[in-house]
Design a protein around this motif. Sequence first.
Motif, PDB file in Angstrom:
ATOM      1  N   ILE A 161       0.863  -1.190   0.000  1.00  0.00           N
ATOM      2  CA  ILE A 161       0.000   0.000   0.000  1.00  0.00           C
ATOM      3  C   ILE A 161       0.894   1.233   0.000  1.00  0.00           C
ATOM      4  O   ILE A 161       1.689   1.440   0.924  1.00  0.00           O
ATOM      5  CB  ILE A 161      -0.969   0.020   1.203  1.00  0.00           C
ATOM      6  N   GLY A 198       7.419   2.040  -1.779  1.00  0.00           N
ATOM      7  CA  GLY A 198       6.472   1.028  -2.262  1.00  0.00           C
ATOM      8  C   GLY A 198       6.841   0.523  -3.649  1.00  0.00           C
ATOM      9  O   GLY A 198       6.783  -0.681  -3.933  1.00  0.00           O
ATOM     10  N   ALA A 253      -3.715   7.784  -4.865  1.00  0.00           N
ATOM     11  CA  ALA A 253      -3.474   8.902  -5.790  1.00  0.00           C
ATOM     12  C   ALA A 253      -3.691   8.433  -7.227  1.00  0.00           C
ATOM     13  O   ALA A 253      -3.722   7.237  -7.512  1.00  0.00           O
ATOM     14  CB  ALA A 253      -2.050   9.412  -5.617  1.00  0.00           C
ATOM     15  N   SER A 287      10.316  16.304  -6.220  1.00  0.00           N
ATOM     16  CA  SER A 287      11.510  16.383  -5.369  1.00  0.00           C
ATOM     17  C   SER A 287      12.669  17.046  -6.104  1.00  0.00           C
ATOM     18  O   SER A 287      12.711  17.066  -7.335  1.00  0.00           O
ATOM     19  CB  SER A 287      11.923  14.978  -4.944  1.00  0.00           C
ATOM     20  N   VAL A 317      -8.193   2.281   0.170  1.00  0.00           N
ATOM     21  CA  VAL A 317      -8.098   1.065   0.986  1.00  0.00           C
ATOM     22  C   VAL A 317      -9.041   1.208   2.178  1.00  0.00           C
ATOM     23  O   VAL A 317      -9.043   2.239   2.863  1.00  0.00           O
ATOM     24  CB  VAL A 317      -6.650   0.839   1.483  1.00  0.00           C
ATOM     25  N   ILE A 370       3.268  17.397   3.597  1.00  0.00           N
ATOM     26  CA  ILE A 370       2.529  17.863   2.411  1.00  0.00           C
ATOM     27  C   ILE A 370       1.192  17.115   2.253  1.00  0.00           C
ATOM     28  O   ILE A 370       0.989  16.367   1.287  1.00  0.00           O
ATOM     29  CB  ILE A 370       3.356  17.783   1.112  1.00  0.00           C
ATOM     30  N   GLY A 379      -1.556  14.307  -0.741  1.00  0.00           N
ATOM     31  CA  GLY A 379      -2.092  12.962  -0.487  1.00  0.00           C
ATOM     32  C   GLY A 379      -1.477  12.259   0.713  1.00  0.00           C
ATOM     33  O   GLY A 379      -1.749  11.082   0.936  1.00  0.00           O
ATOM     34  N   ALA A 421       7.009  20.773   5.280  1.00  0.00           N
ATOM     35  CA  ALA A 421       8.112  19.900   5.711  1.00  0.00           C
ATOM     36  C   ALA A 421       8.433  18.863   4.638  1.00  0.00           C
ATOM     37  O   ALA A 421       7.532  18.334   3.999  1.00  0.00           O
ATOM     38  CB  ALA A 421       7.734  19.188   7.000  1.00  0.00           C
ATOM     39  N   VAL A 450       9.933  16.021   5.388  1.00  0.00           N
ATOM     40  CA  VAL A 450       9.812  14.690   5.985  1.00  0.00           C
ATOM     41  C   VAL A 450       9.074  14.731   7.325  1.00  0.00           C
ATOM     42  O   VAL A 450       8.894  15.796   7.911  1.00  0.00           O
ATOM     43  CB  VAL A 450      11.203  14.052   6.248  1.00  0.00           C
ATOM     44  N   ILE A 452       7.818   0.142   5.586  1.00  0.00           N
ATOM     45  CA  ILE A 452       9.039   0.620   4.909  1.00  0.00           C
ATOM     46  C   ILE A 452       8.933   2.119   4.627  1.00  0.00           C
ATOM     47  O   ILE A 452       7.839   2.693   4.611  1.00  0.00           O
ATOM     48  CB  ILE A 452       9.262  -0.123   3.572  1.00  0.00           C
ATOM     49  N   GLY A 453      10.081   2.742   4.375  1.00  0.00           N
ATOM     50  CA  GLY A 453      10.109   4.145   3.959  1.00  0.00           C
ATOM     51  C   GLY A 453       9.850   5.090   5.110  1.00  0.00           C
ATOM     52  O   GLY A 453      10.164   4.816   6.273  1.00  0.00           O
TER      53      GLY A 453
HETATM   54  P1  FDA Z   1       5.893   8.687  -0.166  1.00  0.00           P
HETATM   55  O1  FDA Z   1       5.253   9.823   0.547  1.00  0.00           O
HETATM   56  O2  FDA Z   1       6.830   8.969  -1.275  1.00  0.00           O
HETATM   57  O3  FDA Z   1       4.790   7.715  -0.747  1.00  0.00           O
HETATM   58  C1  FDA Z   1       3.659   7.332  -0.010  1.00  0.00           C
HETATM   59  C2  FDA Z   1       2.590   6.925  -0.974  1.00  0.00           C
HETATM   60  O4  FDA Z   1       1.507   6.402  -0.234  1.00  0.00           O
HETATM   61  C3  FDA Z   1       2.045   8.069  -1.794  1.00  0.00           C
HETATM   62  O5  FDA Z   1       2.041   7.714  -3.157  1.00  0.00           O
HETATM   63  C4  FDA Z   1       0.642   8.289  -1.257  1.00  0.00           C
HETATM   64  O6  FDA Z   1      -0.274   8.731  -2.259  1.00  0.00           O
HETATM   65  C5  FDA Z   1       0.301   6.899  -0.765  1.00  0.00           C
HETATM   66  N1  FDA Z   1      -0.707   6.892   0.301  1.00  0.00           N
HETATM   67  C6  FDA Z   1      -0.722   7.626   1.432  1.00  0.00           C
HETATM   68  N2  FDA Z   1      -1.815   7.325   2.158  1.00  0.00           N
HETATM   69  C7  FDA Z   1      -2.493   6.378   1.466  1.00  0.00           C
HETATM   70  C8  FDA Z   1      -3.692   5.670   1.701  1.00  0.00           C
HETATM   71  N3  FDA Z   1      -4.437   5.918   2.774  1.00  0.00           N
HETATM   72  N4  FDA Z   1      -4.102   4.780   0.767  1.00  0.00           N
HETATM   73  C9  FDA Z   1      -3.375   4.540  -0.348  1.00  0.00           C
HETATM   74  N5  FDA Z   1      -2.222   5.185  -0.615  1.00  0.00           N
HETATM   75  C10 FDA Z   1      -1.787   6.090   0.286  1.00  0.00           C
HETATM   76  N6  FDA Z   1      14.066  13.172  -0.363  1.00  0.00           N
HETATM   77  C11 FDA Z   1      15.249  12.969  -1.009  1.00  0.00           C
HETATM   78  O7  FDA Z   1      15.954  12.026  -0.660  1.00  0.00           O
HETATM   79  N7  FDA Z   1      15.637  13.793  -2.022  1.00  0.00           N
HETATM   80  C12 FDA Z   1      14.885  14.850  -2.450  1.00  0.00           C
HETATM   81  O8  FDA Z   1      15.230  15.536  -3.416  1.00  0.00           O
HETATM   82  C13 FDA Z   1      13.666  15.102  -1.754  1.00  0.00           C
HETATM   83  N8  FDA Z   1      12.902  16.181  -2.074  1.00  0.00           N
HETATM   84  C14 FDA Z   1      11.699  16.364  -1.450  1.00  0.00           C
HETATM   85  C15 FDA Z   1      10.910  17.476  -1.798  1.00  0.00           C
HETATM   86  C16 FDA Z   1       9.685  17.664  -1.180  1.00  0.00           C
HETATM   87  C17 FDA Z   1       8.871  18.875  -1.531  1.00  0.00           C
HETATM   88  C18 FDA Z   1       9.226  16.735  -0.222  1.00  0.00           C
HETATM   89  C19 FDA Z   1       7.888  16.904   0.443  1.00  0.00           C
HETATM   90  C20 FDA Z   1      10.009  15.660   0.145  1.00  0.00           C
HETATM   91  C21 FDA Z   1      11.243  15.471  -0.457  1.00  0.00           C
HETATM   92  N9  FDA Z   1      12.069  14.400  -0.101  1.00  0.00           N
HETATM   93  C22 FDA Z   1      13.274  14.213  -0.736  1.00  0.00           C
HETATM   94  C23 FDA Z   1      11.619  13.384   0.882  1.00  0.00           C
HETATM   95  C24 FDA Z   1      11.074  12.173   0.116  1.00  0.00           C
HETATM   96  O9  FDA Z   1      10.132  12.619  -0.839  1.00  0.00           O
HETATM   97  C25 FDA Z   1      10.397  11.185   1.066  1.00  0.00           C
HETATM   98  O10 FDA Z   1      11.246  10.883   2.133  1.00  0.00           O
HETATM   99  C26 FDA Z   1      10.048   9.908   0.301  1.00  0.00           C
HETATM  100  O11 FDA Z   1       9.158  10.232  -0.740  1.00  0.00           O
HETATM  101  C27 FDA Z   1       9.438   8.873   1.237  1.00  0.00           C
HETATM  102  O12 FDA Z   1       9.064   7.769   0.444  1.00  0.00           O
HETATM  103  P2  FDA Z   1       7.845   6.848   0.872  1.00  0.00           P
HETATM  104  O13 FDA Z   1       7.651   5.927  -0.281  1.00  0.00           O
HETATM  105  O14 FDA Z   1       8.068   6.311   2.210  1.00  0.00           O
HETATM  106  O15 FDA Z   1       6.609   7.830   0.984  1.00  0.00           O
END
Ligand code: FDA
Length: 395
Positions: free
Chosen positions: A13, A19, A39, A49, A135, A167, A171, A338, A340, A366-367
């Motif tokens: 998920i 993921g 999404a 990013s 979900v 953010i 989503g 933020a 993160v 994870i993540g």
């Molecule tokens: P991530 O947030 O990427 O993915 C989670 C997914 O779960 C999303 O697709 C979301 O839609 C989905 N989801 C959430 N709730 C749900 C639900 N209830 N049902 C179904 N799906 C659901 N890091 C870095 O290393 N280099 C960089 O350049 C940047 N730049 C950056 C810019 C900005 C503006 C932000 C906000 C963040 C960054 N980061 C970054 C941080 C990085 O984006 C972040 O740490 C990772 O995306 C985390 O990856 P995850 O897959 O854990 O979560």
Amino acid sequence: MAVSATKTDVIVIGAGAAGLMCAISAGRRGRRVLLIDHAEKAGKKILISGGGRCNFTNLHTAPDRFISANRHFCISALRRYTQHDFIALVRRHGIAFHEKKLGQLFCDDSARDIVGMLLRECEEAGVTLMLDTTVGRIEKDGGFRVETSGGAFDTESLVIATGGLSIPKMGATGFGYGVAKQFGVEVLPTRAGLVPFTFADADPRNFKDLAGVAFDAEVRCGGASFSEAMLFTHRGLSGPAILQISSYWKDGMPVEIDMLPGAGIEDRLKGLVAERPKAEVKTLLSDLLPRRLALKVTPASFDGRPANRVPEREWQSLTHDLRHWEISPAGTEGYRTAEVTLGGVDTAALSSKTMEARAVPGLYFIGEVVDVTGWLGGYNFQWAWSSGYCAGQFA
Ligand code: FDA
């Protein structure tokens, strides 16, 4: 009557960085993988990013660049899927990249290249991607039953990769923390990280008049320090040095700023006084700091006095103050901006090798949803790749 459900091996998920990587890793092992996201697009955060160029990893990735209640937790995953493994993947897909600074690797062209690469890998690994899918209930009875807007599914392994709270308008949800709680997995308090500081409006030192001034500083808080650029904003402070230190800051803590970082600053000042003995202190300081800042931080008691008439003792006191300038942020800009989320699923409940919840066989986290947060500079994506890959090897 029980609802009939489609059977699969692994449900992931969250089709973000972690993921997607996990789905590829599990799919490549021959597992039937369903990757679900609410999404309409996969990898939305990857796309925005690094200013649209995705800082996808850091050459200097090492466990000491991550914050967690258990700082040893990330070691195993970072070792088993390293920055060099991800770089090799990027190279295999012919994506051009460059090091911007401090080991930070960015795409030459666009973050879309990284998402495109991951989606191609998913396709090759036979992953089924379900976007725009909500979900609902999750139940465990041996394996897991996951109800979604696209039907019910039975799966052996369930991987939660729904990220943190940063953010929300993109989503982000607290979904992963909810699943953890449902299965008795501890969740540590969360807070915004890699985020600008705010000053209180009533703070007489709110420095609004310095908005736009940027300079290199060493910023210290909570035992950590970062030497990089910082920036005054209309509401407080930002820039890489501030974003970095914000992850170590908690409500009420002072932050110390060295405006004249580096050795030999006293000699440089002496040299400037020798060159221009009649100049005022604030004029000389403008050689070392942006002029607006120099004017603001030079006490009025120095006004009208030539630099060579200022006693050594006063110079020492002034440089000390500029090197140990203490501010007390009122707060941060919060999850709205933020990068993160600090805290999250307690690593004490997870295996560092597999990311599986020790007490709930088949459930993985994870993540970013996990209590492991990297520094600014590609470290957070590396954690997503490493933890995702490792879970995919076992899920
Ligand atoms: P991530 O947030 O990427 O993915 C989670 C997914 O779960 C999303 O697709 C979301 O839609 C989905 N989801 C959430 N709730 C749900 C639900 N209830 N049902 C179904 N799906 C659901 N890091 C870095 O290393 N280099 C960089 O350049 C940047 N730049 C950056 C810019 C900005 C503006 C932000 C906000 C963040 C960054 N980061 C970054 C941080 C990085 O984006 C972040 O740490 C990772 O995306 C985390 O990856 P995850 O897959 O854990 O979560």
